[in-house]
Design a protein around this motif. Structure first.
Motif, PDB file in Angstrom:
ATOM      1  N   LYS A  14       0.848  -1.251  -0.035  1.00  0.00           N
ATOM      2  CA  LYS A  14       0.092  -0.064   0.016  1.00  0.00           C
ATOM      3  C   LYS A  14       1.018   1.417   0.013  1.00  0.00           C
ATOM      4  O   LYS A  14       1.937   1.117   0.375  1.00  0.00           O
ATOM      5  N   ALA A  15       0.222   2.301  -0.485  1.00  0.00           N
ATOM      6  CA  ALA A  15       1.215   3.660  -0.653  1.00  0.00           C
ATOM      7  C   ALA A  15       1.827   4.041   0.622  1.00  0.00           C
ATOM      8  O   ALA A  15       1.268   4.207   1.547  1.00  0.00           O
ATOM      9  N   ARG A  16       3.011   4.339   0.623  1.00  0.00           N
ATOM     10  CA  ARG A  16       3.947   4.478   1.680  1.00  0.00           C
ATOM     11  C   ARG A  16       3.891   3.820   2.921  1.00  0.00           C
ATOM     12  O   ARG A  16       4.049   4.206   4.226  1.00  0.00           O
ATOM     13  N   GLU A  17       3.735   2.596   2.938  1.00  0.00           N
ATOM     14  CA  GLU A  17       3.481   1.468   3.982  1.00  0.00           C
ATOM     15  C   GLU A  17       4.536   0.498   3.826  1.00  0.00           C
ATOM     16  O   GLU A  17       4.275  -0.681   4.542  1.00  0.00           O
ATOM     17  N   GLU A  52      14.891   7.181   0.629  1.00  0.00           N
ATOM     18  CA  GLU A  52      13.800   6.796  -0.276  1.00  0.00           C
ATOM     19  C   GLU A  52      13.649   5.674  -0.937  1.00  0.00           C
ATOM     20  O   GLU A  52      14.680   5.137  -0.893  1.00  0.00           O
ATOM     21  N   PRO A  53      12.687   5.019  -1.080  1.00  0.00           N
ATOM     22  CA  PRO A  53      12.546   3.764  -1.588  1.00  0.00           C
ATOM     23  C   PRO A  53      13.024   3.485  -3.203  1.00  0.00           C
ATOM     24  O   PRO A  53      12.961   4.651  -3.870  1.00  0.00           O
ATOM     25  N   LEU A  54      13.774   2.818  -3.163  1.00  0.00           N
ATOM     26  CA  LEU A  54      14.396   2.396  -4.649  1.00  0.00           C
ATOM     27  C   LEU A  54      13.291   2.175  -5.454  1.00  0.00           C
ATOM     28  O   LEU A  54      13.204   2.534  -6.773  1.00  0.00           O
ATOM     29  N   PHE A  55      12.488   1.197  -5.058  1.00  0.00           N
ATOM     30  CA  PHE A  55      11.280   0.898  -5.943  1.00  0.00           C
ATOM     31  C   PHE A  55      10.282   1.174  -5.017  1.00  0.00           C
ATOM     32  O   PHE A  55       9.503   0.518  -4.457  1.00  0.00           O
ATOM     33  N   PRO A  56       9.479   2.464  -5.046  1.00  0.00           N
ATOM     34  CA  PRO A  56       8.341   2.839  -4.512  1.00  0.00           C
ATOM     35  C   PRO A  56       6.896   1.820  -4.550  1.00  0.00           C
ATOM     36  O   PRO A  56       6.766   1.310  -5.605  1.00  0.00           O
TER      37      PRO A  56
END
Length: 169
Positions: A14-17, A52-56
């Motif tokens: 899920k987004a940003r989780e 930051e995530p490499l693969f959001p």
């Protein structure tokens, strides 16, 4: 490192989780890999480094396909679903995951001011257009860059360059 019959699978979060999902997977004893990178941000004139995530929205999990409870993993907080092609869960080659881990572990750290040359020191540029050119260190220009003096057509010119792109001569 994979154990026994384990394979790496790709999960969609899920987004940003992603971090929540990693924590809940760890609580279940499941190995996961959530690659992040350091990114410099400037906000209101203040420079900060943020992860930051490499693969959001994606993360990798190591599971034994014969014994893993895929439904329980899919129901884990923060996880939306497994990435699939048709009815087949997407497996990721162990080599890709290990190379990502190695690359992220070897990412160059910032150079602090104590590691920089002193004013007037001779340096050699080791990256970019001016690679191999000798210069004189003038001053630090912020956290990541420095000002060097290079000789062009019998005159000295200032050049601003990343700190990691030159070394002491």
């Amino acid at each position: 490192m994979l154990q026994g019959n384990n394979c790496w699978y790709l999960l969609y979060c899920k987004a940003r989780e992603e971090e929540r999902a990693v924590q809940h997977l760890q609580n279940q004893g499941i190995e996961s890999f959530y690659p992040v990178k350091s990114v410099e941000k400037i906000r209101k004139g203040v420079k900060s480094v943020k992860q930051e995530p490499l693969f959001p929205n994606y993360l990798f999990v190591s599971l034994d396909p014969d014994t893993a409870n895929f439904n329980a993993i899919r129901s884990t907080r923060g996880i939306s679903s497994f990435v699939r092609f048709g009815n087949t869960y997407t497996k990721v080659d162990e080599l890709i995951v290990s190379q990502l881990r190695l690359k992220l572990a070897n990412t160059e750290k910032s150079i602090d001011d104590s590691e920089l040359p002193k004013h007037g020191d001779n340096v050699v540029i080791n990256e970019g257009t001016y690679k191999g050119l000798e210069a004189i260190f003038k001053a630090s220009d912020g956290l990541e860059r420095s000002i060097l003096l290079i000789k062009l057509i019998e005159q000295q010119a200032e050049l601003t360059i990343d700190n990691k792109n030159f070394k002491l001569k």
